[in-house]
Write an enzyme that holds these catalytic residues in place. Structure first.
Site, PDB file in Angstrom:
ATOM      1  N   TYR A  17      53.148  12.373   2.503  1.00 47.78           N
ATOM      2  CA  TYR A  17      52.601  13.735   2.434  1.00 47.78           C
ATOM      3  C   TYR A  17      53.701  14.664   1.923  1.00 47.78           C
ATOM      4  O   TYR A  17      54.637  14.988   2.615  1.00 47.78           O
ATOM      5  CB  TYR A  17      52.090  14.203   3.799  1.00 47.78           C
ATOM      6  CG  TYR A  17      50.983  13.336   4.390  1.00 47.78           C
ATOM      7  CD1 TYR A  17      50.237  12.466   3.601  1.00 47.78           C
ATOM      8  CD2 TYR A  17      50.682  13.399   5.747  1.00 47.78           C
ATOM      9  CE1 TYR A  17      49.235  11.681   4.136  1.00 47.78           C
ATOM     10  CE2 TYR A  17      49.672  12.617   6.302  1.00 47.78           C
ATOM     11  CZ  TYR A  17      48.959  11.760   5.489  1.00 47.78           C
ATOM     12  OH  TYR A  17      47.964  10.987   6.036  1.00 47.78           O
ATOM     13  N   PHE A  72      39.971  12.314   8.511  1.00 46.78           N
ATOM     14  CA  PHE A  72      38.834  13.069   7.966  1.00 46.78           C
ATOM     15  C   PHE A  72      37.779  13.292   9.068  1.00 46.78           C
ATOM     16  O   PHE A  72      36.579  13.086   8.838  1.00 46.78           O
ATOM     17  CB  PHE A  72      38.193  12.355   6.773  1.00 46.78           C
ATOM     18  CG  PHE A  72      39.024  12.315   5.516  1.00 46.78           C
ATOM     19  CD1 PHE A  72      40.056  13.229   5.307  1.00 46.78           C
ATOM     20  CD2 PHE A  72      38.774  11.380   4.518  1.00 46.78           C
ATOM     21  CE1 PHE A  72      40.829  13.198   4.149  1.00 46.78           C
ATOM     22  CE2 PHE A  72      39.539  11.342   3.354  1.00 46.78           C
ATOM     23  CZ  PHE A  72      40.562  12.243   3.167  1.00 46.78           C
ATOM     24  N   PRO A  73      38.177  13.724  10.262  1.00 40.59           N
ATOM     25  CA  PRO A  73      37.194  13.945  11.330  1.00 40.59           C
ATOM     26  C   PRO A  73      36.186  15.031  10.968  1.00 40.59           C
ATOM     27  O   PRO A  73      35.092  15.076  11.522  1.00 40.59           O
ATOM     28  CB  PRO A  73      38.057  14.363  12.534  1.00 40.59           C
ATOM     29  CG  PRO A  73      39.322  14.910  11.929  1.00 40.59           C
ATOM     30  CD  PRO A  73      39.548  14.094  10.691  1.00 40.59           C
ATOM     31  N   LEU A  74      36.589  15.901  10.015  1.00 35.16           N
ATOM     32  CA  LEU A  74      35.682  16.956   9.535  1.00 35.16           C
ATOM     33  C   LEU A  74      35.247  16.648   8.100  1.00 35.16           C
ATOM     34  O   LEU A  74      34.884  17.547   7.348  1.00 35.16           O
ATOM     35  CB  LEU A  74      36.387  18.326   9.619  1.00 35.16           C
ATOM     36  CG  LEU A  74      36.862  18.707  11.024  1.00 35.16           C
ATOM     37  CD1 LEU A  74      37.750  19.954  10.987  1.00 35.16           C
ATOM     38  CD2 LEU A  74      35.661  18.941  11.945  1.00 35.16           C
TER      39      LEU A  74
HETATM   40  N1  LIG Z   1      45.507   7.334   7.095  1.00 35.91           N
HETATM   41  C1  LIG Z   1      45.027   7.858   5.986  1.00 35.91           C
HETATM   42  O1  LIG Z   1      44.836   7.172   4.950  1.00 35.91           O
HETATM   43  C2  LIG Z   1      44.693   9.328   5.977  1.00 35.91           C
HETATM   44  C3  LIG Z   1      43.964   9.885   4.902  1.00 35.91           C
HETATM   45  C4  LIG Z   1      43.682  11.248   4.954  1.00 35.91           C
HETATM   46  C5  LIG Z   1      44.095  12.023   6.032  1.00 35.91           C
HETATM   47  N2  LIG Z   1      44.805  11.450   7.052  1.00 35.91           N
HETATM   48  C6  LIG Z   1      45.227  12.234   8.236  1.00 35.91           C
HETATM   49  O2  LIG Z   1      44.086  12.837   8.796  1.00 35.91           O
HETATM   50  C7  LIG Z   1      44.319  14.223   9.005  1.00 35.91           C
HETATM   51  C8  LIG Z   1      43.020  14.988   8.894  1.00 35.91           C
HETATM   52  O3  LIG Z   1      42.489  14.854   7.596  1.00 35.91           O
HETATM   53  P1  LIG Z   1      42.174  16.093   6.662  1.00 35.91           P
HETATM   54  O4  LIG Z   1      42.968  17.273   7.090  1.00 35.91           O
HETATM   55  O5  LIG Z   1      42.349  15.644   5.265  1.00 35.91           O
HETATM   56  O6  LIG Z   1      40.610  16.288   6.876  1.00 35.91           O
HETATM   57  P2  LIG Z   1      39.715  16.970   8.029  1.00 35.91           P
HETATM   58  O7  LIG Z   1      40.498  17.198   9.262  1.00 35.91           O
HETATM   59  O8  LIG Z   1      38.473  16.179   8.090  1.00 35.91           O
HETATM   60  O9  LIG Z   1      39.329  18.370   7.341  1.00 35.91           O
HETATM   61  C9  LIG Z   1      40.281  19.313   6.991  1.00 35.91           C
HETATM   62  C10 LIG Z   1      39.576  20.366   6.157  1.00 35.91           C
HETATM   63  O10 LIG Z   1      38.658  21.063   6.972  1.00 35.91           O
HETATM   64  C11 LIG Z   1      38.962  22.452   6.998  1.00 35.91           C
HETATM   65  N3  LIG Z   1      38.868  22.889   8.395  1.00 35.91           N
HETATM   66  C12 LIG Z   1      39.585  22.432   9.449  1.00 35.91           C
HETATM   67  N4  LIG Z   1      39.196  23.040  10.587  1.00 35.91           N
HETATM   68  C13 LIG Z   1      38.211  23.907  10.244  1.00 35.91           C
HETATM   69  C14 LIG Z   1      37.445  24.831  10.970  1.00 35.91           C
HETATM   70  N5  LIG Z   1      37.583  24.969  12.288  1.00 35.91           N
HETATM   71  N6  LIG Z   1      36.520  25.576  10.303  1.00 35.91           N
HETATM   72  C15 LIG Z   1      36.352  25.442   8.961  1.00 35.91           C
HETATM   73  N7  LIG Z   1      37.073  24.588   8.206  1.00 35.91           N
HETATM   74  C16 LIG Z   1      38.004  23.827   8.848  1.00 35.91           C
HETATM   75  C17 LIG Z   1      40.354  22.585   6.466  1.00 35.91           C
HETATM   76  O11 LIG Z   1      40.517  23.767   5.734  1.00 35.91           O
HETATM   77  P3  LIG Z   1      41.480  24.986   6.258  1.00 35.91           P
HETATM   78  O12 LIG Z   1      42.878  24.545   5.976  1.00 35.91           O
HETATM   79  O13 LIG Z   1      41.015  26.138   5.471  1.00 35.91           O
HETATM   80  O14 LIG Z   1      41.216  25.113   7.732  1.00 35.91           O
HETATM   81  C18 LIG Z   1      40.489  21.388   5.561  1.00 35.91           C
HETATM   82  O15 LIG Z   1      40.001  21.701   4.271  1.00 35.91           O
HETATM   83  C19 LIG Z   1      45.368  14.577   7.936  1.00 35.91           C
HETATM   84  O16 LIG Z   1      46.067  15.744   8.280  1.00 35.91           O
HETATM   85  C20 LIG Z   1      46.217  13.354   7.947  1.00 35.91           C
HETATM   86  O17 LIG Z   1      47.175  13.444   8.998  1.00 35.91           O
HETATM   87  C21 LIG Z   1      45.091  10.118   7.028  1.00 35.91           C
END
Ligand SMILES: NC(=O)c1ccc[n+]([C@@H]2O[C@H](COP(=O)([O-])OP(=O)(O)OC[C@H]3O[C@@H](n4cnc5c(N)ncnc54)[C@H](OP(=O)(O)O)[C@@H]3O)[C@@H](O)[C@H]2O)c1
Length: 285
Positions: free
Chosen positions: A61, A206-208
């Protein structure tokens, strides 16, 4: 955060079940530093203030930037804070993600993470993904060796299926699995069930749905009934789905972070959970 809502990693590290995924704090495309560097510090410090004590990152990252942001904002670390990082992915450019599971690379990656995070030992070190070009045993065996050398406390995997997980367990104890999973994407359901049966923590990334979860109509009536957002319902559902679940929602916004943490206090009725089940979702996507 509710003190009762905790999970234990590796039988030893007890953390709140709502963690934080730090990836979104990097620049666009998870590449480089963001324009406003202080924002990452604000978000990370607020997360800890709110009781979050599990933070997920990876050397890929930024690359490297995210681990540096965490150390800059939080070192010296408060007691009980668990940092989980990953190795085995490389970033030749902003849009590129590659795997590198060669033992020499994994060793170098782990040393780099230790240095950037300013740690003597990493609590949870996850293989970012299995590299198909390198013998599986060599990749997992390297993580076992790093653990035996005291550089890693617990070994985790990411992006694996049940077969790979079982194969890895024959080489080293696996404390966690991090796979793509959310209310609208249940392809890792067998992995979740296997983790639950083995006392392995399941970390849905990607919980969201990377921010796209609001497209799921089925979340809306539940959100309205509780007076919360659909994002909060999606997180509350994950926490209800399994005691092994440790979601790591990502955000670069303090107010979204506060809403996400508050989701751990939402109690869903069993009929609400049922409505969000795959059957309840048929025809709604
Ligand atoms: N192991 C792997 O291959 C892998 C791959 C991808 C990700 N990950 C890990 O998983 C974590 C989570 O994934 P992610 O951040 O990509 O996806 P996510 O948690 O599913 O979604 C994040 C997105 O949702 C928005 N969001 C978050 N909270 C919100 C809320 N309360 N209201 C409205 N929008 C909201 C964020 O935008 P804003 O910034 O505007 O809030 C961002 O665009 C990453 O940080 C990483 O550590 C791991």
């Amino acid at each position: 955060m509710d003190e009762n809502v905790k999970v234990t990693i590796g039988g030893a590290l007890r953390v709140h079940r709502l963690g934080f995924g730090a990836m979104r704090l990097c620049g666009r495309h998870v590449w480089g530093w963001p324009h406003e560097r202080e924002n990452a510090t604000r978000v990370l410090r607020r997360a800890v203030e709110l009781g979050v004590n599990f933070i997920d990152t990876a050397d890929a990252y930024g690359p490297h930037v995210n681990e540096e942001q965490i150390a800059e904002a939080l070192h010296p670390y408060p007691s009980g804070l668990v940092l989980a990082t990953k190795g085995g992915a490389t970033r030749p450019g902003p849009q590129e993600w590659r795997r590198d599971g060669r033992p020499a690379h994994l060793r170098e990656a782990c040393e780099g993470s230790l240095r950037r995070l300013r740690l003597e030992r990493i609590d949870l070190y996850q293989l970012h993904g299995v590299d198909p070009r390198v013998p599986f045993e060599e990749q997992i065996g390297t993580l076992r060796d790093l653990r035996d050398e005291g550089k890693i406390r617990f070994v985790g995997l990411s992006n694996v299926d049940v077969g790979q997980l079982q194969k890895a367990e024959r080489i080293v104890e696996i404390a966690s699995v991090q796979n793509n999973y959310n209310v609208g994407n249940r392809t890792s359901e067998p992995v979740l069930e296997y983790c639950e049966s083995r006392g392995i923590v399941f970390i849905p990334y990607f919980p969201l749905d990377a921010g796209d979860i609001e497209a799921l109509d089925v979340l809306r009536p539940v959100a309205e009934a509780h007076g919360v957002t659909v994002f909060q319902v999606a997180l509350a559902w994950l926490l209800h789905r399994s005691p092994a679940m440790l979601p790591i929602p990502g955000t670069s916004s303090v107010s979204h972070l506060e809403q996400n943490v508050a989701a751990s206090d939402i109690t869903l009725a069993s009929e609400e959970c049922a409505a969000l089940d795959p059957a309840g979702m048929a025809g709604t996507r």
